[in-house]
Design a protein around this motif. Structure first.
Motif, short mmCIF file in Angstrom:
data_model
loop_
_atom_site.label_atom_id
_atom_site.label_comp_id
_atom_site.label_asym_id
_atom_site.label_seq_id
_atom_site.Cartn_x
_atom_site.Cartn_y
_atom_site.Cartn_z
N ILE A 284 4.18 5.74 -5.42
CA ILE A 284 4.34 5.76 -6.88
C ILE A 284 3.21 6.55 -7.53
O ILE A 284 3.44 7.39 -8.41
CB ILE A 284 4.38 4.32 -7.43
CG1 ILE A 284 5.71 3.65 -7.04
CG2 ILE A 284 4.21 4.32 -8.95
CD1 ILE A 284 5.77 2.18 -7.36
N ASN A 285 1.99 6.30 -7.10
CA ASN A 285 0.84 7.00 -7.70
C ASN A 285 0.84 8.49 -7.37
O ASN A 285 0.37 9.32 -8.16
CB ASN A 285 -0.46 6.36 -7.24
CG ASN A 285 -0.66 4.98 -7.85
OD1 ASN A 285 -0.24 4.73 -8.97
ND2 ASN A 285 -1.30 4.07 -7.12
N LYS A 286 1.36 8.83 -6.20
CA LYS A 286 1.45 10.24 -5.80
C LYS A 286 2.59 10.95 -6.51
O LYS A 286 2.62 12.18 -6.60
CB LYS A 286 1.62 10.33 -4.28
CG LYS A 286 1.52 11.74 -3.72
CD LYS A 286 1.45 11.73 -2.20
CE LYS A 286 2.69 11.17 -1.59
NZ LYS A 286 2.70 11.28 -0.10
N GLY A 287 3.54 10.17 -7.01
CA GLY A 287 4.68 10.76 -7.72
C GLY A 287 5.85 11.11 -6.84
O GLY A 287 6.82 11.72 -7.30
N SER A 288 5.80 10.71 -5.56
CA SER A 288 6.91 11.02 -4.66
C SER A 288 8.05 10.02 -4.80
O SER A 288 9.18 10.28 -4.37
CB SER A 288 6.43 11.06 -3.21
OG SER A 288 5.84 9.82 -2.83
N MET A 289 7.77 8.87 -5.38
CA MET A 289 8.78 7.86 -5.64
C MET A 289 8.58 7.28 -7.04
O MET A 289 7.43 7.07 -7.44
CB MET A 289 8.71 6.73 -4.61
CG MET A 289 9.18 7.13 -3.22
SD MET A 289 10.96 7.41 -3.20
CE MET A 289 11.18 8.09 -1.55
N PRO A 290 9.68 7.03 -7.75
CA PRO A 290 11.07 7.37 -7.44
C PRO A 290 11.25 8.88 -7.33
O PRO A 290 10.57 9.62 -8.03
CB PRO A 290 11.85 6.80 -8.64
CG PRO A 290 10.94 5.80 -9.28
CD PRO A 290 9.57 6.33 -9.06
N PRO A 291 12.18 9.33 -6.48
CA PRO A 291 12.32 10.77 -6.23
C PRO A 291 12.91 11.53 -7.42
O PRO A 291 14.02 11.26 -7.85
CB PRO A 291 13.26 10.82 -5.03
CG PRO A 291 14.05 9.55 -5.13
CD PRO A 291 13.11 8.53 -5.68
N ARG A 292 12.16 12.47 -7.94
CA ARG A 292 12.67 13.27 -9.05
C ARG A 292 13.84 14.14 -8.62
O ARG A 292 14.70 14.49 -9.42
CB ARG A 292 11.55 14.17 -9.60
CG ARG A 292 10.40 13.38 -10.21
CD ARG A 292 9.46 14.29 -10.97
NE ARG A 292 8.28 13.57 -11.42
CZ ARG A 292 7.37 14.08 -12.24
NH1 ARG A 292 7.50 15.32 -12.67
NH2 ARG A 292 6.33 13.36 -12.60
N SER A 293 13.87 14.48 -7.33
CA SER A 293 14.96 15.31 -6.82
C SER A 293 16.31 14.61 -6.93
O SER A 293 17.35 15.25 -6.92
CB SER A 293 14.70 15.69 -5.36
OG SER A 293 14.56 14.53 -4.56
N ASP B 255 0.83 -1.21 0.00
CA ASP B 255 0.00 0.00 0.00
C ASP B 255 0.86 1.26 0.00
O ASP B 255 0.58 2.22 -0.72
CB ASP B 255 -0.93 0.00 1.21
CG ASP B 255 -1.99 -1.10 1.13
OD1 ASP B 255 -2.30 -1.54 0.00
OD2 ASP B 255 -2.49 -1.52 2.19
N ALA B 256 1.92 1.25 0.81
CA ALA B 256 2.82 2.41 0.86
C ALA B 256 3.56 2.59 -0.45
O ALA B 256 3.74 3.72 -0.94
CB ALA B 256 3.81 2.24 2.01
N ILE B 257 4.00 1.49 -1.05
CA ILE B 257 4.74 1.56 -2.32
C ILE B 257 3.85 2.10 -3.43
O ILE B 257 4.22 3.03 -4.15
CB ILE B 257 5.29 0.17 -2.70
CG1 ILE B 257 6.38 -0.26 -1.71
CG2 ILE B 257 5.86 0.20 -4.12
CD1 ILE B 257 6.83 -1.70 -1.87
N LEU B 258 2.66 1.52 -3.58
CA LEU B 258 1.75 1.97 -4.62
C LEU B 258 1.32 3.42 -4.39
O LEU B 258 1.19 4.21 -5.33
CB LEU B 258 0.53 1.06 -4.69
CG LEU B 258 0.78 -0.36 -5.21
CD1 LEU B 258 -0.48 -1.21 -5.08
CD2 LEU B 258 1.26 -0.33 -6.66
N GLY B 259 1.11 3.77 -3.12
CA GLY B 259 0.72 5.14 -2.80
C GLY B 259 1.78 6.15 -3.19
O GLY B 259 1.48 7.19 -3.79
#
Length: 222
Positions: free
Chosen positions: A66-75, A60-64
């Motif tokens: 990824i879907n939110k766009g926080s991972m993988p980190p663009r920074s 759930d944390a992984i999919l969340g």
């Protein structure tokens, strides 16, 4: 295929077609596609993703993330997962949760009809890599530090340039005197980095990475 950008997260290259299309959506396929960039950092500790069991426990944390766009980190220079990579991960998780025995092939997924097999680039030999800040940042700071210490993400300490390191008094004449090195060596500083807790739990620096950082500092930190 180049324009589609398939499987380019984490520096993957494109290679092969028919064999990959016939691959069943297994954990090995998930690791080489959707989780390829995750496994550059999440190889130990509570956020490790190197086994099927650990990924399912955090699904759930992984999919969340990824879907939110926080991972993988663009920074840290990574690109978001594409539609095929997401579908591979979601399909595998759903198959595992429902204990399906009739596993689909990659080519049967609606977003993966044109997907080609990803091939990891050879691992960089840090022992022979030229000592430079550019290489230090690319090989060590970007994947291990920039999630929290980039211009976009840092609350205080930014690690984007040598000037940033000097501004925050992270460098000294020797590695042992340099805070940048101290905080990455277990037992040298109470503020160990990367932090082994919370949402930013990443793998500690390897011996090769520590050696490169030490040699870079003692060569003048240029």
């Amino acid at each position: 295929m180049e324009e589609l950008g398939l499987f380019k997260t984490g520096g993957l290259e494109i290679k092969g077609f028919s064999k990959f299309q016939n691959e069943k959506v297994s954990f090995d396929v998930v690791k080489s596609t959707a989780l390829s960039t995750c496994l550059e950092c999440h190889t130990s500790g509570g956020r490790s993703m190197n086994t099927a069991e650990k990924v399912l426990a955090q699904k759930d944390a992984i999919l969340g993330a990824i879907n939110k766009g926080s991972m993988p980190p663009r920074s840290a220079g990574y690109q978001p997962l594409n539609a095929c990579e997401k579908q591979i991960l979601e399909t595998w998780i759903d198959d595992q949760v429902r204990s399906r025995s009739d596993v689909q092939k990659v080519g049967e997924l609606s977003n993966c009809g044109d997907a080609e097999a990803p091939v990891q680039k050879p691992e960089t030999d840090l022992a022979t890599l030229e000592l430079s800040f550019e290489n230090l940042k690319k090989e060590i700071l970007d994947p291990k530090c920039m999630v929290c210490h980039s211009t976009e993400t840092a609350r205080r300490t930014i690690l984007e340039t040598v000037a940033d390191l000097q501004k925050h008094n992270l460098l000294a004449a020797t590695a042992e005197e340099s805070v940048l090195y101290q905080v990455t060596v277990p037992g040298m500083n109470k503020r160990f980095m990367p932090p082994q807790r919370g949402n930013t739990m990443l793998a500690p620096l390897t011996e090769a990475e520590l050696s490169y950082m030490k040699r870079w500092i003692e060569a003048g930190a240029k």
